[in-house]
Write a protein that holds these residues in place. Structure first.
Motif, short mmCIF file in Angstrom:
data_model
loop_
_atom_site.label_atom_id
_atom_site.label_comp_id
_atom_site.label_asym_id
_atom_site.label_seq_id
_atom_site.Cartn_x
_atom_site.Cartn_y
_atom_site.Cartn_z
N ILE A 41 0.85 -1.20 0.00
CA ILE A 41 0.00 0.00 0.00
C ILE A 41 0.88 1.24 0.00
O ILE A 41 0.64 2.18 -0.75
N VAL A 42 1.93 1.23 0.84
CA VAL A 42 2.79 2.40 0.93
C VAL A 42 3.46 2.67 -0.41
O VAL A 42 3.41 3.79 -0.94
N PHE A 43 4.05 1.64 -1.02
CA PHE A 43 4.75 1.89 -2.29
C PHE A 43 3.78 2.24 -3.40
O PHE A 43 4.04 3.15 -4.19
N ALA A 44 2.64 1.53 -3.47
CA ALA A 44 1.69 1.79 -4.56
C ALA A 44 1.20 3.23 -4.51
O ALA A 44 1.11 3.90 -5.53
N SER A 45 0.90 3.72 -3.29
CA SER A 45 0.37 5.08 -3.21
C SER A 45 1.41 6.09 -3.65
O SER A 45 1.08 7.07 -4.32
N VAL A 46 2.68 5.86 -3.30
CA VAL A 46 3.72 6.79 -3.73
C VAL A 46 3.90 6.72 -5.24
O VAL A 46 4.00 7.75 -5.92
N PHE A 47 3.90 5.49 -5.79
CA PHE A 47 4.16 5.37 -7.22
C PHE A 47 2.99 5.90 -8.05
O PHE A 47 3.19 6.41 -9.15
N MET A 48 1.76 5.81 -7.52
CA MET A 48 0.62 6.36 -8.25
C MET A 48 0.76 7.86 -8.43
O MET A 48 0.23 8.44 -9.37
N GLY A 49 1.48 8.51 -7.50
CA GLY A 49 1.72 9.94 -7.66
C GLY A 49 2.51 10.28 -8.91
O GLY A 49 2.36 11.35 -9.48
N TYR A 50 3.35 9.32 -9.38
CA TYR A 50 4.16 9.58 -10.57
C TYR A 50 3.32 9.71 -11.83
O TYR A 50 3.82 10.14 -12.87
N ALA A 51 2.04 9.31 -11.76
CA ALA A 51 1.20 9.34 -12.96
C ALA A 51 1.05 10.74 -13.51
O ALA A 51 0.83 10.92 -14.70
N VAL A 52 1.13 11.77 -12.65
CA VAL A 52 0.87 13.13 -13.14
C VAL A 52 2.13 13.98 -13.20
O VAL A 52 2.05 15.15 -13.53
N ILE A 53 3.31 13.40 -12.90
CA ILE A 53 4.53 14.20 -12.90
C ILE A 53 5.01 14.37 -14.34
O ILE A 53 5.27 13.38 -15.02
N PRO A 54 5.13 15.61 -14.84
CA PRO A 54 5.55 15.81 -16.22
C PRO A 54 7.08 15.78 -16.35
O PRO A 54 7.77 16.73 -15.96
N PHE A 55 7.61 14.69 -16.90
CA PHE A 55 9.06 14.59 -17.09
C PHE A 55 9.50 15.44 -18.27
O PHE A 55 10.61 15.93 -18.30
N PHE A 104 10.88 -2.69 0.39
CA PHE A 104 9.77 -1.94 -0.20
C PHE A 104 9.52 -0.62 0.52
O PHE A 104 9.22 0.38 -0.11
N PHE A 105 9.65 -0.63 1.85
CA PHE A 105 9.50 0.64 2.58
C PHE A 105 10.60 1.61 2.18
O PHE A 105 10.37 2.81 2.01
N PHE A 106 11.80 1.09 2.01
CA PHE A 106 12.94 1.90 1.62
C PHE A 106 12.72 2.50 0.24
O PHE A 106 12.93 3.68 0.00
N PHE A 107 12.27 1.61 -0.65
CA PHE A 107 11.95 1.96 -2.03
C PHE A 107 10.91 3.09 -2.04
O PHE A 107 11.07 4.10 -2.75
N ALA A 108 9.88 2.94 -1.20
CA ALA A 108 8.82 3.95 -1.15
C ALA A 108 9.37 5.27 -0.66
O ALA A 108 9.04 6.33 -1.21
N GLU A 109 10.26 5.23 0.35
CA GLU A 109 10.78 6.48 0.89
C GLU A 109 11.59 7.23 -0.16
O GLU A 109 11.39 8.44 -0.36
N TYR A 110 12.45 6.51 -0.89
CA TYR A 110 13.28 7.20 -1.88
C TYR A 110 12.45 7.65 -3.07
O TYR A 110 12.70 8.72 -3.63
N SER A 111 11.45 6.84 -3.47
CA SER A 111 10.58 7.28 -4.56
C SER A 111 9.86 8.55 -4.18
O SER A 111 9.70 9.46 -4.98
N GLN A 112 9.42 8.62 -2.91
CA GLN A 112 8.69 9.80 -2.49
C GLN A 112 9.61 11.02 -2.43
O GLN A 112 9.19 12.13 -2.76
N MET A 113 10.88 10.79 -2.04
CA MET A 113 11.83 11.91 -2.04
C MET A 113 11.90 12.53 -3.41
O MET A 113 11.85 13.75 -3.56
N PHE A 114 12.04 11.69 -4.47
CA PHE A 114 12.13 12.28 -5.80
C PHE A 114 10.79 12.85 -6.24
O PHE A 114 10.75 13.88 -6.91
N ALA A 115 9.68 12.19 -5.84
CA ALA A 115 8.37 12.68 -6.27
C ALA A 115 8.12 14.09 -5.75
O ALA A 115 7.71 14.97 -6.50
#
Lengths: 351, 164
Positions: free
Chosen positions: A91-105, A254-265
């Motif tokens: 749940i933690v990782f999915a919610s963070v990664f779903m945020g990437y859907a709207v980030i304009p690269f 996975f928690f670690f992954f979520a934290e770093y993904s959120q840092m970049f998000a």
């Protein structure tokens, strides 16, 4: 990207739904590998140490760590709530990664350019609180429960100044779509919203307020990612490791992954809102710097610089106390952002 | 479009199964977590109905706000203060009457609604602009009254929470 793929695939456009997220996922995985290494090297540099320098001169250290974590046995505590314990990291990782859907690269790569992009980002990343609470509760451990409570209270509180400071940019741009906010800042570094956005000379008056707004957004998102000086949810000296204490192997990763993904998000959202996203700082002076490849370059450069500042702060500042944390949010950041929102509103009316 | 039908059935399945878990689970934390999936898939229905703003508000308010508050409440009472939580049936007859009336109303609505297919199912228009103009134009007074009521509730709860 989605439109291009659907035109390419024709009747098989269902496949496009599965292809579009792949570059973002690949980017997040590679970013995490190297951000962990960068974190260690930067911390070592700041504390006058060497840092990892054995596995392939240190560069492959996180790759080796990943290989170790994949091989590790997954131990779950005998008293843990089995189902919820397994569910929480995803749940933690999915919610963070779903945020990437709207980030304009770049102009060519954005998951979906929603009209409500910014609103979507804040709504969907707030779901990670549920995952953290479940992780803390299901582990059946006092330390994890306290860590989860601290984390949830902190994330819920700091969402308010983050949203309010983002609101100042939305008031200037008049849209919630991330891509439109970036397009509104075209024309060079002086048109970025941290410097008051495009407009006539009177916007000089707005520079201190928008710069303060940018700074508050950075502070608030730093607290939302649970990083020092706001890392009381995992304060090692008090509650061992916080909500992820009982996790091991890939579940911990996975928690670690979520934290770093959120840092970049959050760094990406900050650069989209205030620093012009994928816009080149030179505007149209050098047209070649506005091609899609350079757009991705500028976007990653800005995002990674902000991530560097996040790491820099982590290794130079001490941890706040719980009461200081709440005082800072409710008594300083929220009133200041409310005043900035008022001033920006007045400026936009009388301009 | 076929894919949308499949997505709809997926969301419908998740909603119904998780709603059953909410009602029948003996463990109140399991109920709360199942409620997360119910609310999330209901917001999926809003997306399929092209009510994007309502879908996101559903996530932000019901999951990010109310559900977090519910889980907080359960965890603080259960684990920190040690109070025992009971999940059993109370007030059987009044609850049957109330849920019976609500079910009847929903069935009446289902039968009496004129189920026209959406005229332009792929209209790209966002709803937020119209909602904004309506809220701060035609319905300004109800909107302001609602916000004053919320402010009063906020001050009231802060008063109660204060140490005497």
């Amino acid at each position: 990207m989605f439109d291009y793929l659907t035109s390419l695939l024709g009747d098989l456009n269902i496949i496009a739904y599965f292809i579009v997220p792949v570059p973002a996922l690949l980017f997040v995985s590679i970013f995490t590998l190297f951000a962990v290494l960068a974190e260690r090297k930067i911390s070592a540099y700041m504390q006058d140490r060497y840092g990892p320098n054995r596995t392939g001169k240190g560069i492959l250290q996180t790759v080796a760590d990943m290989a170790k974590l994949i091989q590790k046995e997954f131990i779950s505590p005998s008293h843990a709530d089995r189902w919820l314990f397994e569910l929480a990291p995803f749940i933690v990782f999915a919610s963070v990664f779903m945020g990437y859907a709207v980030i304009p690269f770049a102009t060519v790569y954005v998951g979906t350019d929603l009209n409500l992009g910014l609103f979507y980002f804040f709504a969907i990343t707030s779901l990670s609180v549920i995952g953290i609470l479940i992780a803390g509760w299901a582990s059946h451990n006092k330390y994890t429960l306290i860590g989860a409570m601290r984390s949830a209270a902190q994330i819920v509180s700091y969402e308010i100044p983050a949203v309010l400071s983002a609101l100042t940019v939305v008031m200037f741009a008049g849209t919630l779509s991330m891509q439109s906010i970036v397009v509104a800042q075209s024309g060079g570094i002086h048109n970025w919203y941290v410097f008051g956005g495009p407009g006539d000379v009177s916007r000089i008056l707005m520079i201190p307020f928008m710069a303060a707004s940018c700074l508050i957004f950075f502070i608030a998102t730093l607290a939302e990612t649970n990083r020092t000086p706001f890392d009381i949810p995992e304060g090692e000296s008090e509650i061992v490791a916080g909500f992820n204490l009982e996790y091991s192997g890939m579940k911990f990763a996975f928690f670690f992954f979520a934290e770093y993904s959120q840092m970049f998000a959050v760094a990406a959202v900050l650069s989209t809102l205030f620093l012009g996203g994928w816009q080149s700082p030179f505007g149209n002076l050098i047209p070649v710097l506005n091609t899609p490849l350079f757009q991705i370059f500028w976007f990653l450069l800005k995002g990674l610089l902000i991530v560097y500042v996040q790491m820099w702060l982590r290794w130079t500042l001490p941890r706040l106390r719980v009461d200081q944390l709440m005082t800072m949010c409710w008594k300083y950041l929220i009133p200041i952002t409310l005043i900035i929102v008022l001033i920006v509103g007045f400026y936009l009316v009388i301009r | 479009m076929m894919l949308e039908n499949y997505v709809f059935y997926l969301f419908a399945l998740v909603t119904i199964v998780s709603a059953f878990i909410v009602v029948f689970s003996k463990n109140i934390v399991h109920s709360a977590v199942a409620l997360f999936f119910t609310l999330f898939s209901v917001s999926g229905f809003y997306v399929l109905l092209r009510a994007d703003f309502i879908a996101l508000t559903q996530i932000l308010v019901y999951i990010g706000g109310i559900l977090v508050l519910i889980i907080f409440g359960i965890m603080l009472t259960n684990k920190v203060t040690g109070a025992e939580l009971k999940t059993r049936n109370l007030h059987f007859i009044p609850s049957v009457v109330v849920t019976g009336i609500i079910t009847g109303m929903i069935i009446f609505l289902l039968l009496s609604t004129d189920w026209n297919p959406v005229k332009d199912p792929f209209s790209p228009n966002s709803t937020i602009k119209q909602i904004g103009f309506k809220l701060l134009g035609d319905y300004l007074l109800p909107f302001e009254i609602a916000s004053v009521i919320l402010l009063v509730a906020l001050i009231g709860s802060a008063m109660y929470a204060r140490k005497k």
